[in-house]
Design a protein around this motif. Structure first.
Motif, short mmCIF file in Angstrom:
data_model
loop_
_atom_site.label_atom_id
_atom_site.label_comp_id
_atom_site.label_asym_id
_atom_site.label_seq_id
_atom_site.Cartn_x
_atom_site.Cartn_y
_atom_site.Cartn_z
N ILE A 100 35.12 2.93 -17.45
CA ILE A 100 34.60 4.12 -16.77
C ILE A 100 35.51 5.33 -16.96
O ILE A 100 35.24 6.41 -16.45
CB ILE A 100 34.35 3.87 -15.26
CG1 ILE A 100 35.66 3.57 -14.51
CG2 ILE A 100 33.37 2.73 -15.06
CD1 ILE A 100 35.48 3.59 -12.99
N LYS A 101 36.56 5.14 -17.70
CA LYS A 101 37.51 6.21 -17.96
C LYS A 101 36.84 7.40 -18.65
O LYS A 101 37.23 8.54 -18.46
CB LYS A 101 38.60 5.66 -18.87
CG LYS A 101 39.79 6.53 -18.97
CD LYS A 101 40.86 5.84 -19.77
CE LYS A 101 42.03 6.80 -19.92
NZ LYS A 101 43.16 6.19 -20.56
N ASP A 102 35.83 7.11 -19.47
CA ASP A 102 35.17 8.19 -20.21
C ASP A 102 33.86 8.62 -19.58
O ASP A 102 33.07 9.31 -20.20
CB ASP A 102 34.92 7.74 -21.66
CG ASP A 102 36.18 7.21 -22.29
OD1 ASP A 102 37.21 7.90 -22.16
OD2 ASP A 102 36.17 6.11 -22.88
N PHE A 103 33.62 8.20 -18.35
CA PHE A 103 32.39 8.61 -17.68
C PHE A 103 32.50 10.07 -17.25
O PHE A 103 33.59 10.63 -17.17
CB PHE A 103 32.14 7.71 -16.46
CG PHE A 103 31.45 6.41 -16.80
CD1 PHE A 103 31.73 5.74 -17.98
CD2 PHE A 103 30.53 5.85 -15.92
CE1 PHE A 103 31.09 4.54 -18.28
CE2 PHE A 103 29.89 4.65 -16.22
CZ PHE A 103 30.18 3.99 -17.39
N ASP A 104 31.36 10.67 -16.93
CA ASP A 104 31.38 12.04 -16.41
C ASP A 104 31.81 12.06 -14.95
O ASP A 104 32.55 12.93 -14.52
CB ASP A 104 29.98 12.65 -16.53
CG ASP A 104 29.52 12.70 -17.97
OD1 ASP A 104 30.01 13.60 -18.69
OD2 ASP A 104 28.74 11.83 -18.40
N ILE A 106 33.06 9.65 -11.44
CA ILE A 106 33.41 8.42 -10.74
C ILE A 106 33.14 8.71 -9.27
O ILE A 106 33.73 9.64 -8.71
CB ILE A 106 34.89 8.04 -10.96
CG1 ILE A 106 35.12 7.72 -12.44
CG2 ILE A 106 35.28 6.87 -10.08
CD1 ILE A 106 36.55 7.35 -12.78
N GLY A 107 32.22 7.99 -8.67
CA GLY A 107 31.83 8.28 -7.29
C GLY A 107 32.19 7.13 -6.37
O GLY A 107 31.89 5.98 -6.67
N PHE A 108 32.83 7.45 -5.25
CA PHE A 108 33.18 6.41 -4.28
C PHE A 108 32.35 6.56 -3.03
O PHE A 108 32.02 7.67 -2.63
CB PHE A 108 34.66 6.52 -3.88
CG PHE A 108 35.60 6.07 -4.95
CD1 PHE A 108 35.86 4.72 -5.14
CD2 PHE A 108 36.23 7.00 -5.77
CE1 PHE A 108 36.73 4.30 -6.14
CE2 PHE A 108 37.09 6.58 -6.77
CZ PHE A 108 37.35 5.23 -6.96
N THR A 109 32.05 5.46 -2.39
CA THR A 109 31.45 5.55 -1.07
C THR A 109 32.51 5.13 -0.06
O THR A 109 33.18 4.12 -0.22
CB THR A 109 30.15 4.73 -0.98
OG1 THR A 109 29.72 4.75 0.38
CG2 THR A 109 30.31 3.30 -1.43
N VAL A 143 34.21 11.97 -7.18
CA VAL A 143 33.49 12.43 -5.99
C VAL A 143 33.44 11.31 -4.97
O VAL A 143 33.68 10.15 -5.30
CB VAL A 143 32.05 12.88 -6.34
CG1 VAL A 143 32.07 14.01 -7.34
CG2 VAL A 143 31.22 11.72 -6.89
N ALA A 144 33.16 11.68 -3.71
CA ALA A 144 33.07 10.65 -2.66
C ALA A 144 32.14 11.11 -1.56
O ALA A 144 32.05 12.31 -1.26
CB ALA A 144 34.45 10.35 -2.09
#
Ligand code: SF4
Lengths: 614, 213
Positions: A100-104, A106-109, A143-144
């Motif tokens: 996921i290092k190259d993802f646009d 990274i979203g946390f809940t 983001v979160a």
């Protein structure tokens, strides 16, 4: 990732099914097309994360868009971490097995404070810098969202963007802006400044916090045109709100392995200790027709044989009898069992009750939360002893022999009398059972009491209150134990060293970012798991950073104090919270939203219970 | 009511799905597919499904058997596989559905193919290991204590093969009466040597060593 390597790693870990993906209804997209890649991270294990409703809703919303591929990521357990680090495999997404290092995105809940170190753990495993300021234009945007964003200050250094309130729309608006900024060649900083203009978006780096000498917040200053107050987002029409037609059906058993249908958001009750009762206001219901339609679709696409209705308080659904009758008519035919969690049984017909499986299975539960009427009035828990006794009597006559009671300890104004009250109330239920001639002959009654530790939370009337110390908690637990006279009563308690930490973070400020980082470096992760939690390491981390955790828990806060979360606007006015806090100290209750509006401020959304005709 | 035997392969990620989770998977699959499956009667009715032999976690299989019952006697068998595959993942692939010829209790042997990732280096050693008269392995009894058994006596037939890697083809007793897991033999052979290997259960056989049908 190389499949051979992947298999080798899996062959050496416990529960390899957690890391495979490929479940029914998971989404695979064609990577050769231009896609916004979104890693939806749940900072806990697969079994816990997969049970969560929010992830299912957002997964479905994102993947319905052709230009977005949202994949799931959970925190690998220690054995898998070891394999990954040994093989130099960074954190990967379940669907594609891509790093996921190259993802646009990274979203946390953020569901609970005790998952904070796991966010650092997951960023670290991904191989991106932990701090927002250290991640450049080519790093994923982190983001979160979730309930903890009500006060996300302890994570302010690590997260680029927080979403306040319900994420259905704001997430997509931010992704659209990101696409636009990318084509225009804008920097991360420029993107963040523009994102801050979207309602419900909080960019912590655009706020400057100054402190007084005593450590309290002096001032919160918005920079670069960011709004002074960030207002939470809500869905205004629940019938129109997106709900998944399909759930991913996990291949390995998860905690809540069933279909879930949301019936409303918010809660009318206003229990003064309960954050959920305030931050999700106002109450907005889905209609029975829509619920039935969505529920049937879920059953069809998943093959589940159980569906549970989800809300903060099932009994408060206005058309419950109609809904349940309608659902049972097809559930029975299709051999689906229906569960209604957190049901109050007082005004529910007995025949219907018998058909509903949750009640059938787990017996009776009540949550008086406090042992005396006085304290129940303080916390605005509108349940009287008479009601509990009446419901128990009905149930005992109907053949029930087990009752579970939920309480809290450490509530504001609580005295020893209130603690002893818990034991006495339980005792009276035992006596009631034996006084009934119609009880089940030859069977003993069992009363189980579970006691949780009260943690004051932001956006509740108790946000000003001190949290009691661990030592005092232990004393009160012992006192309760001493006062339980009957052997028919089982007392469940947790020593609960974690509630102290939970309390620190719930009302924490940005100084705690350093503590979380230090704790992670000392090896803290999976803090919500008894076998992983180490209070000693946490205390060491506080010590290293020169921070006294008691500053956050033990202190009484004045009404005039600037709270670290004062720039968050969850649509409940601070004046209302102050009013409620004063009423609590006067042992005066507040009617629920349907009895009489208490003027909390949430009516500004112009929807829901505030505009129902009562 | 009609008995139906389902034959399927369990491969890919499904090898990391335990037997209990497989039972859950199959029940949900049958419900999604909308087959007129029979439910047991009584206080707690559940979807009737019974498996020939649980597969150990980590093994794949090309010949799995599960029996179900259909309430509709005239339901056409030909549609079943397609319907199930449409509602399944590629990891569970159905290749036949028919009325059973023999009882599940007639399952007597199972054939396995073990593939080592050894680039062929084990070939000689494995041949001589397998040729031994005595291969003592530790077996956990039903009661839970550990017993030493001579697995060499239990081997029905075997063959060591080599293409790029070494492979062991082996037939062992399987079923309720006597069951030997090939992993015991492999572990014994490998000892402390680390090597990744995959076990594939390729057939379930009846007492005549014919595929159980
Ligand atoms: S404005 Fe009134 S009715 Fe609406 S949520 Fe607040 S207290 Fe309830």
């Amino acid at each position: 990732m190389d499949n051979n390597l992947f298999e080798k790693m899996l062959s050496r870990v416990q529960k390899p099914g957690r890391y495979c993906g490929g479940e029914i209804n998971s989404v695979i997209k064609d990577k050769s097309k231009p896609l916004i890649r979104f890693a939806f991270c749940f900072p806990d294990t697969y079994e816990i994360g997969m049970s969560h409703l929010g992830i299912k809703i957002l997964y479905s919303i994102f993947n319905e868009r052709e230009d977005i591929w949202c994949e799931r990521v959970f925190a690998p357990w220690g054995d898998m971490e070891e394999e990954m680090r040994k093989a130099n495999v960074p954190l990967f997404a379940l669907e594609s097995h891509d790093s996921i290092k190259d993802f646009d995105f990274i979203g946390f809940t953020l569901q609970y404070e005790l998952s904070y170190t796991n966010i650092l753990y997951m960023l670290d495993l991904t191989g991106v810098p932990l701090k927002s300021a250290d991640r450049g234009d080519n790093s994923p945007i982190v983001v979160a969202g979730g309930p903890c964003t009500a006060n996300a200050e302890p994570l302010a250094d690590f997260i680029d963007i927080f979403f306040l309130g319900e994420g259905e729309k704001v997430d997509l608006e931010v992704i659209d802006l990101y696409k636009k900024c990318k084509t225009e060649g804008k920097t991360k900083k420029e993107f963040l400044c523009e994102a801050a203009q979207i309602e419900g978006v909080y960019v912590p780096s655009l706020y400057d916090i100054s402190y007084n000498d005593d450590g309290t917040v002096k001032d919160i200053k918005a920079l670069s045109g960011a709004p002074e107050k960030i207002v939470k987002r809500i869905e205004t029409d629940m019938d129109e709100a997106h709900y998944p037609e399909k759930f991913i059906v996990p291949s390995v058993e998860i905690v809540h392995d069933r279909a879930v249908e949301e019936i409303f958001r918010g809660c009318i009750r206003g229990c003064r200790f309960c954050q959920a009762g305030y931050i999700y206001r106002p109450v907005r219901e889905k209609s029975p027709e829509v619920i039935n339609r969505q529920a049937r679709s879920l059953i069809k696409t998943t093959g589940y044989d159980e569906i549970s209705l989800s809300s903060l308080s099932t009994s408060d659904y206005t058309r419950l009898e109609e809904l349940v009758t309608g659902m049972l008519s097809w559930c029975e035919k299709e051999r689906v069992s229906l569960s209604l969690p957190s049901l109050r049984i007082d005004n529910f017909s007995k025949e219907l009750l018998e058909k509903v499986s949750s009640v059938r299975k787990s017996g009776l539960t009540f949550a008086p939360e406090a042992g005396t009427q006085r304290l129940r009035d303080v916390i605005n828990k509108n349940i009287t002893e008479e009601e509990i006794m009446r419901s128990c009597a009905t149930a005992f006559r109907g053949g029930y022999t087990a009752v579970k009671l939920y309480f809290m300890m450490g509530l504001p104004t609580e005295t020893d009398e209130d603690i002893i009250g818990i034991a006495e109330l339980s005792g009276r239920i035992v006596d009631l059972y034996y006084s009934l001639p119609e009880r089940q002959k030859g069977k003993a009654v069992s009363v189980t009491i579970s006691v949780a530790n009260f943690v004051p939370k932001p956006f509740t009337p108790f946000e000003f209150e001190p949290q009691i110390s661990r030592e005092e908690m232990l004393r009160r637990q012992a006192l309760l134990k001493e006062n339980i006279k009957s052997r028919k009563i089982t007392f469940n308690y947790h020593e609960n060293r974690t509630s102290f930490l939970e309390g620190v973070f719930a009302r924490g400020d940005r100084h705690l970012c350093a503590v979380i980082e230090a704790a992670y470096k000392l090896g803290c992760k999976f803090d919500g798991w008894d076998e992983c939690f180490s209070l000693e390491k946490w205390l060491e981390a506080f010590d290293k950073c020169g921070i006294d955790p008691k500053f956050y828990t033990a202190r009484h806060r004045e009404y005039t104090e600037t709270m670290p979360w004062d720039h968050m606007d969850y649509a409940v006015d601070k004046n209302f919270l102050i009013r409620e806090n004063k009423l609590a100290h006067k042992e005066t209750t507040t009617p629920n939203c349907r009895e009489k509006c208490a003027g909390c401020g949430a009516n500004r959304f112009k929807v829901g219970v505030c505009y129902e005709k009562h | 009511m009609k008995n139906i035997r389902l034959f399927y392969k369990k491969t890919g990620n499904a090898k990391y799905v335990s037997h209990l989770d497989t039972v859950r998977f199959m029940s949900r699959l049958l419900r999604r597919a909308g087959l007129p499956v029979w439910y047991t009667e009584g206080f707690n009715p559940h979807l009737y499904i019974t498996f020939a032999l649980p597969l150990s976690l980590g093994m794949k299989s090309e010949y799995e058997i599960a029996d179900i019952r259909l309430t509709d006697d005239n339901y056409p068998c030909e549609c079943i596989c397609e319907l199930l595959n449409q509602n399944s993942t590629p990891d569970y692939c159905f290749f036949s559905a028919a009325e059973p010829e023999k009882k599940l209790t007639e399952l007597t042997f199972a054939r396995f193919v073990v593939s080592f990732q050894d680039e062929g280096s084990f070939y000689g050693a494995l041949e001589s290991f397998m040729a031994q008269k005595e291969i003592l392995v530790e077996k956990r009894t039903k009661k839970g204590d550990i017993k030493l058994i001579n697995a060499a006596e239990d081997i029905i037939d075997y063959e060591v093969k080599k293409d790029q890697n070494t492979q062991l083809h082996i037939t062992l007793p399987a079923g309720n009466n006597k069951n030997v897991n090939p992993d015991l033999i492999i572990k014994k052979f490998l000892g402390k040597t680390e090597c990744f290997y995959e076990i594939n259960r390729v057939l379930l056989l009846d007492s005549d060593k014919k595929p159980l049908k």
